[in-house]
Design a protein around this motif. Structure first.
Motif, PDB file in Angstrom:
ATOM      1  N   LEU A   1     -51.936  29.308  60.108  1.00 12.24           N
ATOM      2  CA  LEU A   1     -50.786  28.989  60.971  1.00 12.24           C
ATOM      3  C   LEU A   1     -49.996  27.794  60.436  1.00 12.24           C
ATOM      4  N   ALA A   2     -50.702  26.774  59.954  1.00 12.47           N
ATOM      5  CA  ALA A   2     -50.015  25.602  59.392  1.00 12.47           C
ATOM      6  C   ALA A   2     -49.214  25.988  58.161  1.00 12.47           C
ATOM      7  N   ARG A   3     -49.778  26.845  57.327  1.00 12.07           N
ATOM      8  CA  ARG A   3     -49.052  27.291  56.125  1.00 12.07           C
ATOM      9  C   ARG A   3     -47.799  28.088  56.506  1.00 12.07           C
ATOM     10  N   GLN A   4     -47.917  28.959  57.508  1.00  9.41           N
ATOM     11  CA  GLN A   4     -46.760  29.734  57.956  1.00  9.41           C
ATOM     12  C   GLN A   4     -45.662  28.816  58.491  1.00  9.41           C
ATOM     13  N   GLU A   5     -46.074  27.824  59.277  1.00 10.51           N
ATOM     14  CA  GLU A   5     -45.080  26.893  59.821  1.00 10.51           C
ATOM     15  C   GLU A   5     -44.414  26.102  58.706  1.00 10.51           C
ATOM     16  N   ARG A   6     -45.203  25.652  57.719  1.00 10.11           N
ATOM     17  CA  ARG A   6     -44.640  24.923  56.578  1.00 10.11           C
ATOM     18  C   ARG A   6     -43.620  25.792  55.842  1.00 10.11           C
ATOM     19  N   ASP A   7     -43.953  27.070  55.615  1.00  8.32           N
ATOM     20  CA  ASP A   7     -43.043  27.972  54.907  1.00  8.32           C
ATOM     21  C   ASP A   7     -41.734  28.158  55.673  1.00  8.32           C
ATOM     22  N   VAL A   8     -41.840  28.241  57.000  1.00 10.26           N
ATOM     23  CA  VAL A   8     -40.620  28.377  57.818  1.00 10.26           C
ATOM     24  C   VAL A   8     -39.743  27.137  57.650  1.00 10.26           C
ATOM     25  N   TRP A   9     -40.361  25.948  57.678  1.00  9.99           N
ATOM     26  CA  TRP A   9     -39.589  24.715  57.527  1.00  9.99           C
ATOM     27  C   TRP A   9     -38.992  24.579  56.120  1.00  9.99           C
ATOM     28  N   VAL A  10     -39.716  25.011  55.098  1.00 14.80           N
ATOM     29  CA  VAL A  10     -39.190  24.922  53.726  1.00 14.80           C
ATOM     30  C   VAL A  10     -37.957  25.805  53.568  1.00 14.80           C
ATOM     31  N   ASN A  11     -37.953  26.954  54.233  1.00  9.50           N
ATOM     32  CA  ASN A  11     -36.815  27.887  54.114  1.00  9.50           C
ATOM     33  C   ASN A  11     -35.678  27.570  55.083  1.00  9.50           C
ATOM     34  N   TRP A  12     -35.921  26.728  56.055  1.00  8.17           N
ATOM     35  CA  TRP A  12     -34.916  26.439  57.077  1.00  8.17           C
ATOM     36  C   TRP A  12     -33.641  25.779  56.535  1.00  8.17           C
ATOM     37  N   PRO A  13     -33.700  24.794  55.642  1.00 15.53           N
ATOM     38  CA  PRO A  13     -32.458  24.173  55.164  1.00 15.53           C
ATOM     39  C   PRO A  13     -31.488  25.165  54.521  1.00 15.53           C
ATOM     40  N   ALA A  14     -32.008  26.151  53.806  1.00 13.67           N
ATOM     41  CA  ALA A  14     -31.124  27.132  53.152  1.00 13.67           C
ATOM     42  C   ALA A  14     -30.376  27.966  54.190  1.00 13.67           C
ATOM     43  N   ARG A  15     -31.048  28.267  55.322  1.00 11.31           N
ATOM     44  CA  ARG A  15     -30.384  29.071  56.354  1.00 11.31           C
ATOM     45  C   ARG A  15     -29.452  28.239  57.224  1.00 11.31           C
ATOM     46  N   ALA A  16     -29.845  27.009  57.532  1.00  8.82           N
ATOM     47  CA  ALA A  16     -29.082  26.209  58.490  1.00  8.82           C
ATOM     48  C   ALA A  16     -28.004  25.356  57.842  1.00  8.82           C
TER      49      ALA A  16
END
Length: 186
Positions: A133-148
């Motif tokens: 779960l921590a890895r999934q959350e980290r991956d979401v945050w790493v990809n967030w700047p490109a989308r937002a």
């Protein structure tokens, strides 16, 4: 009867009745006038006439030293239950060890019952799930700047590439801080 019977003397010295009868027949046992065995005199005569290398010695119990870890575990278990535990290095009585053993068996049964009821989960599985779960959350945050970044840049009227670079820098710093947090799952 002044002395002991053959059976009584055999039980006293740890031999069979037949062995006492043979000793009686060969004169290695002292008898009273009534035919009973004089135990004290017979013991002395047997001690003189017997070759020590040919005697059966009473088996000495082979006691192994108890590891200090086991003794301290007994004390720790008793203290956890609010019972009196022996001071370190003073030894544990059999009763204390038996009590600690019974406490541990009760705790083990309670844990098994909780597992059967589904109230407990496997520690390794829980750690694996938390890590995933921590890895999934980290991956979401790493990809967030490109989308937002493009949406935020449009709202603020700035260059999207510069906005994405700034967001990535701050998100990575936050993720680095979170990576230092170690969960304690005891």
């Amino acid at each position: 009867m002044e002395g002991l019977s053959e059976r009584q003397y055999a039980a006293r010295v740890g031999l069979s009745r037949g062995a006492i009868q043979k000793a009686k027949a060969t004169g290695r046992v002292v008898l009273h006038g009534d035919g009973s065995i004089d135990a004290v005199a017979s013991d002395a005569l047997r001690a003189e006439a017997t070759d020590p290398s040919k005697t059966r010695k009473a088996p000495q119990p082979k006691l192994k030293p108890v590891p200090e870890a086991a003794v301290s575990a007994v004390g720790e278990t008793l203290r956890e239950q609010g019972m009196a535990a022996p001071p370190v290095g003073s030894g544990t009585t059999f009763l204390q060890a038996k009590t600690a053993n019974e406490v541990l068996k009760a705790q083990e049964r309670r844990i098994r019952l909780q597992k059967l009821k589904g109230e407990l989960i496997d520690r390794a599985r829980a750690l694996s799930l938390v890590f995933r779960l921590a890895r999934q959350e980290r991956d979401v945050w790493v990809n967030w700047p490109a989308r937002a970044a493009a949406l935020m840049a449009a709202d603020l009227g700035v260059e999207p590439a510069a906005m994405q670079k700034v967001l990535e820098k701050h998100v990575r710093a936050q993720l680095d801080d979170l990576a230092e947090v170690k969960p304690d799952l005891r």
